[in-house]
Design a protein around this motif. Structure first.
Motif, PDB file in Angstrom:
ATOM      1  N   GLN A 188      14.292  38.029  12.764  1.00 17.63           N
ATOM      2  CA  GLN A 188      15.632  37.473  12.588  1.00 17.63           C
ATOM      3  C   GLN A 188      16.067  36.677  13.813  1.00 17.63           C
ATOM      4  O   GLN A 188      16.710  35.624  13.683  1.00 17.63           O
ATOM      5  CB  GLN A 188      16.623  38.603  12.313  1.00 17.63           C
ATOM      6  CG  GLN A 188      16.419  39.300  10.973  1.00 17.63           C
ATOM      7  CD  GLN A 188      17.375  40.453  10.759  1.00 17.63           C
ATOM      8  OE1 GLN A 188      18.163  40.797  11.647  1.00 17.63           O
ATOM      9  NE2 GLN A 188      17.318  41.070   9.585  1.00 17.63           N
ATOM     10  N   LEU A 189      15.695  37.155  15.018  1.00 23.30           N
ATOM     11  CA  LEU A 189      16.084  36.450  16.240  1.00 23.30           C
ATOM     12  C   LEU A 189      15.376  35.102  16.340  1.00 23.30           C
ATOM     13  O   LEU A 189      15.989  34.093  16.714  1.00 23.30           O
ATOM     14  CB  LEU A 189      15.753  37.315  17.458  1.00 23.30           C
ATOM     15  CG  LEU A 189      16.125  36.725  18.825  1.00 23.30           C
ATOM     16  CD1 LEU A 189      17.606  36.417  18.887  1.00 23.30           C
ATOM     17  CD2 LEU A 189      15.733  37.675  19.942  1.00 23.30           C
ATOM     18  N   GLU A 191      14.242  33.328  13.837  1.00 26.14           N
ATOM     19  CA  GLU A 191      14.859  32.453  12.835  1.00 26.14           C
ATOM     20  C   GLU A 191      16.229  31.974  13.295  1.00 26.14           C
ATOM     21  O   GLU A 191      16.590  30.807  13.082  1.00 26.14           O
ATOM     22  CB  GLU A 191      14.979  33.202  11.511  1.00 26.14           C
ATOM     23  CG  GLU A 191      13.636  33.492  10.844  1.00 26.14           C
ATOM     24  CD  GLU A 191      13.792  34.314   9.581  1.00 26.14           C
ATOM     25  OE1 GLU A 191      14.931  34.764   9.303  1.00 26.14           O
ATOM     26  OE2 GLU A 191      12.783  34.517   8.872  1.00 26.14           O
ATOM     27  N   ALA A 192      16.966  32.875  13.969  1.00 29.99           N
ATOM     28  CA  ALA A 192      18.284  32.469  14.470  1.00 29.99           C
ATOM     29  C   ALA A 192      18.164  31.405  15.549  1.00 29.99           C
ATOM     30  O   ALA A 192      18.953  30.452  15.596  1.00 29.99           O
ATOM     31  CB  ALA A 192      19.032  33.693  15.009  1.00 29.99           C
ATOM     32  N   ARG A 193      17.154  31.556  16.412  1.00 26.79           N
ATOM     33  CA  ARG A 193      16.961  30.535  17.452  1.00 26.79           C
ATOM     34  C   ARG A 193      16.550  29.204  16.843  1.00 26.79           C
ATOM     35  O   ARG A 193      16.983  28.140  17.296  1.00 26.79           O
ATOM     36  CB  ARG A 193      15.914  31.017  18.448  1.00 26.79           C
ATOM     37  CG  ARG A 193      16.417  32.136  19.364  1.00 26.79           C
ATOM     38  CD  ARG A 193      15.379  32.494  20.411  1.00 26.79           C
ATOM     39  NE  ARG A 193      15.899  33.490  21.365  1.00 26.79           N
ATOM     40  CZ  ARG A 193      15.210  33.971  22.373  1.00 26.79           C
ATOM     41  NH1 ARG A 193      13.960  33.559  22.580  1.00 26.79           N
ATOM     42  NH2 ARG A 193      15.753  34.850  23.196  1.00 26.79           N
ATOM     43  N   GLU A 195      17.322  28.241  13.893  1.00 28.98           N
ATOM     44  CA  GLU A 195      18.531  27.722  13.258  1.00 28.98           C
ATOM     45  C   GLU A 195      19.488  27.165  14.301  1.00 28.98           C
ATOM     46  O   GLU A 195      20.143  26.148  14.090  1.00 28.98           O
ATOM     47  CB  GLU A 195      19.211  28.851  12.472  1.00 28.98           C
ATOM     48  CG  GLU A 195      20.314  28.387  11.530  1.00 28.98           C
ATOM     49  CD  GLU A 195      19.793  27.490  10.437  1.00 28.98           C
ATOM     50  OE1 GLU A 195      20.575  26.626   9.974  1.00 28.98           O
ATOM     51  OE2 GLU A 195      18.627  27.629  10.048  1.00 28.98           O
ATOM     52  N   ARG A 196      19.527  27.850  15.463  1.00 26.92           N
ATOM     53  CA  ARG A 196      20.376  27.361  16.554  1.00 26.92           C
ATOM     54  C   ARG A 196      19.888  26.001  17.045  1.00 26.92           C
ATOM     55  O   ARG A 196      20.687  25.105  17.330  1.00 26.92           O
ATOM     56  CB  ARG A 196      20.324  28.382  17.690  1.00 26.92           C
ATOM     57  CG  ARG A 196      21.016  27.963  18.951  1.00 26.92           C
ATOM     58  CD  ARG A 196      22.516  27.958  18.809  1.00 26.92           C
ATOM     59  NE  ARG A 196      23.079  26.726  19.271  1.00 26.92           N
ATOM     60  CZ  ARG A 196      24.362  26.506  19.420  1.00 26.92           C
ATOM     61  NH1 ARG A 196      25.222  27.453  19.135  1.00 26.92           N
ATOM     62  NH2 ARG A 196      24.801  25.348  19.824  1.00 26.92           N
ATOM     63  N   SER A 575      22.542  26.800  23.487  1.00 30.40           N
ATOM     64  CA  SER A 575      21.119  26.953  23.154  1.00 30.40           C
ATOM     65  C   SER A 575      20.356  27.658  24.265  1.00 30.40           C
ATOM     66  O   SER A 575      19.346  28.313  24.006  1.00 30.40           O
ATOM     67  CB  SER A 575      20.484  25.584  22.888  1.00 30.40           C
ATOM     68  OG  SER A 575      21.097  24.948  21.788  1.00 30.40           O
TER      69      SER A 575
END
Length: 615
Positions: A188-189, A191-193, A195-196, A575
């Motif tokens: 999840q992290l 993917e979040a990065r 996405e970020r 970021s």
């Protein structure tokens, strides 16, 4: 096993002490009886008759009753066959006769103890069962703790920032639920990065990129122009405005779809022509105009570029309503360090109007004598000069300090300089592009790298050097770097900072990324410079362990009055949060620095803090 041995040893010692205590208790009983009998029948034959048998019954080998005058009664077992030197002596005063005392010699407890095979077999079997049980429990605990150690190692790698390396854990990790939870959180992290990173690109795209052509917009172009004009290393350059004169007629006759198609084809033609020179900044200046920024160029070179662009544009098929010979016009204006950006744009627009007055596709350049003698020497003269510098070791360096918000020096950046035949000092921003065109970029980078490796040995602060990433990832250069790493202390390796342009880092493949990661693992720090000059993905921040991210001067210049720049910087800072320290480059005014601090930038480099000094 150690615990069992300790228990057995403790039990044996305790049992031994209990035996001695029991022996002393019996002896005290004997002393009390003798003390009482001395009061009743001293010096009587009866006393001497029953006492020896009673002493033998208590295994007393020698007994003496004495006072200050000497021994008054002695008992010694004549049938004792042991070594009298091994007997244990005890001395007891008599409570009823203070002047008398008794000395007793007895054998140690367990002296007559025999070890029966049946009893020892039972004890040995019990010990064996306990030992086997302990071995089984120990092996079980070892397997459990091994899984916990794997989980601990994985946690340390996560804390070190190597998420992708430990995304999938071992099946032996324990507890299993914690291992699976970490895997899920890492996924999840990541993917979040990602996405970020995509969100960051969207923010900067909306701020700096034209939606139709995917070129820089007017705001970004003006930022770039002001940064170039304010850069003392840039010296001179040129601005080209490309105007599509007949777009109004096309949009009126065929609606906007046909006009958008022409704009897209024109932007592709401009990209194709400028692709060979990555330093050229291309933008959509307005609805029917494009702009090119050509740093380190002369007006003659700009006119050659305009002629080449015009040939490509004239190949674009136009609708019948458009006049092909009266459609494309280019205005050219030169600039030099210290000019006013708005005045340069106005001169380019004036040149564009003059070109349109000719009523035929063409260009016009505002005549101007640029003061710089360094730009436009010609490729042959530049190559000759650069080869002369390399062969004579005439490359020298300046250094500029980088500070944090508390005024402490973070590191020192090395800035290369050369001297031409007239004795004029030329900055790296001028001669390195020509070195790249002449095929000498790698030679200058290797020279700078060797000099930096020498400097870190004597410097208290880390030393940074700006390099082309293509040079560093070469096998020969990587081999030299790794040999240096293994030959110097680890603390010395940590004082070397390698800076690479953002556009180059964002284009690396997996193999090239692994080479940079290998350097990073050996202690060499990595930094990215010119961040924000182009709108590229910031995914490289998640891939590499970077120390610093240096904002391009176009984002820093006059940021206190540019809301769009503030938005872009905030996006980049978000970021990098918790992973990379963001640094502003080219800070010259307190107003800029205050706004940057408010946005989360805590490191700065620029004339506000220090100027380059020769080494």
């Amino acid at each position: 096993m150690v615990a069992v041995l300790l228990v057995l040893l403790g039990g044996a010692l305790t049992f031994r002490q209990l035996a001695f205590n029991q022996q002393q208790h019996q002896l005290r009983s004997v002393v009390e009886v003798i003390d009482g009998q001395l009061s009743v029948q001293p010096e009587t034959p009866e006393f001497a008759q029953w006492l020896p048998n009673w002493l033998r019954a208590h295994n007393i080998q020698v007994l003496e009753v004495a006072n200050r005058g000497g021994v008054i009664y002695t008992f010694r077992e004549l049938n004792y066959t042991g070594n009298s030197n091994n007997l244990i002596p005890y001395r007891y005063p008599l409570a009823a006769h203070p002047d008398f005392f008794i000395q007793i010699w007895v054998e140690q407890p367990f002296k007559q103890l025999t070890y029966e095979p049946e009893a020892m077999l039972g004890i040995g079997g019990g010990v064996l069962i306990v030992a086997l049980g302990l071995i089984a429990v120990f092996r079980w605990l070892k397997s459990i703790m091994y899984g916990a150690e794997l989980l601990q190692t994985r946690g340390n790698q996560i804390l070190a920032g190597r998420l992708r390396d430990v995304q999938q854990g071992s099946g032996k990790e324990w507890p299993n639920a914690a291992s699976k939870a970490i895997e899920q959180l890492i996924t999840q992290l990541i993917e979040a990065r990602q996405e970020r990173s995509r969100f960051d690109c969207i923010i900067r795209n909306n701020a700096f990129v034209d939606e139709l052509t995917q070129l820089s917009n007017r705001t970004h172009f003006l930022n770039q122009l002001e940064a170039e004009i304010g850069d003392a290393d840039a010296h001179t350059g040129a601005v080209l405005l490309v105007y599509l004169r007949g777009m109004d007629d096309v949009n009126y006759q065929y609606a906007r779809n046909e006009g958008d198609a022409i704009l897209q084809q024109s932007s592709e033609a401009l990209k194709q022509y400028t692709r060979r020179n990555i330093d050229v900044n291309l933008a959509r200046y307005s609805g029917d105009a494009f702009a090119l920024l050509m740093p380190l160029s002369t007006l003659d070179e700009a006119e050659d570029t305009a002629a080449g662009i015009l040939k490509l544009l004239e190949r674009i098929p136009l609708p019948e309503v458009a006049e092909a010979d009266d459609f494309f016009y280019i205005g050219i204006a030169g600039y030099e360090y210290g000019d006013n950006a708005q005045l340069v744009i106005e001169q380019a627009e004036d040149a564009l109007r003059v070109a349109q007055m000719q009523r035929h596709n063409g260009w016009y350049a505002i005549p101007r004598e640029l003061s710089s003698t360094q730009t436009g020497k010609g490729s042959v003269r530049w190559r000759t000069l650069l080869q002369h510098v390399l062969s004579n070791e005439a490359l020298h360096y300046y250094q500029q300090e980088v500070f944090d918000e508390d005024g402490r020096v973070c590191y020192k950046e090395l800035l290369a300089r050369i001297t031409d035949y007239q004795g004029e000092v030329i900055n790296a921003g001028v001669f390195l592009p020509w070195a790249e065109k002449s095929g000498l970029q790698a030679d200058f980078d290797q020279h700078a790298l060797k000099f930096a490796m020498q400097q870190v040995k004597y410097s208290r602060q880390p030393i940074s050097i700006n390099l082309n990433i293509a040079t560093v990832i070469k096998q020969s250069v990587m081999r030299d770097l790794l040999q240096w790493v293994f030959s110097v202390p680890f603390k010395e390796c940590q004082k070397l900072v390698l800076e690479f342009p953002e556009t180059q880092l964002s284009q690396l493949n997996d193999t090239e990324m692994l080479r940079l990661k290998a350097l990073n693992k050996k202690g060499i720090k990595l930094a990215v410079e010119r961040a924000g000059q182009r709108v590229v993905s910031t995914q490289y921040i998640s891939e590499l362990k970077l120390e610093y991210l240096k904002l391009h001067t176009s984002l820093v210049r006059d940021i206190q009055v540019r809301q769009v720049n503030q938005l872009a910087v905030s996006s980049l800072v978000a970021s990098c949060a918790g992973r990379v320290q963001v640094m502003a480059v080219g800070v010259e005014r307190n107003e800029e620095w205050r706004v940057l601090q408010r946005l989360g930038v805590h490191h700065a480099q620029g004339f506000l803090f220090s100027k380059p000094e020769p080494i």
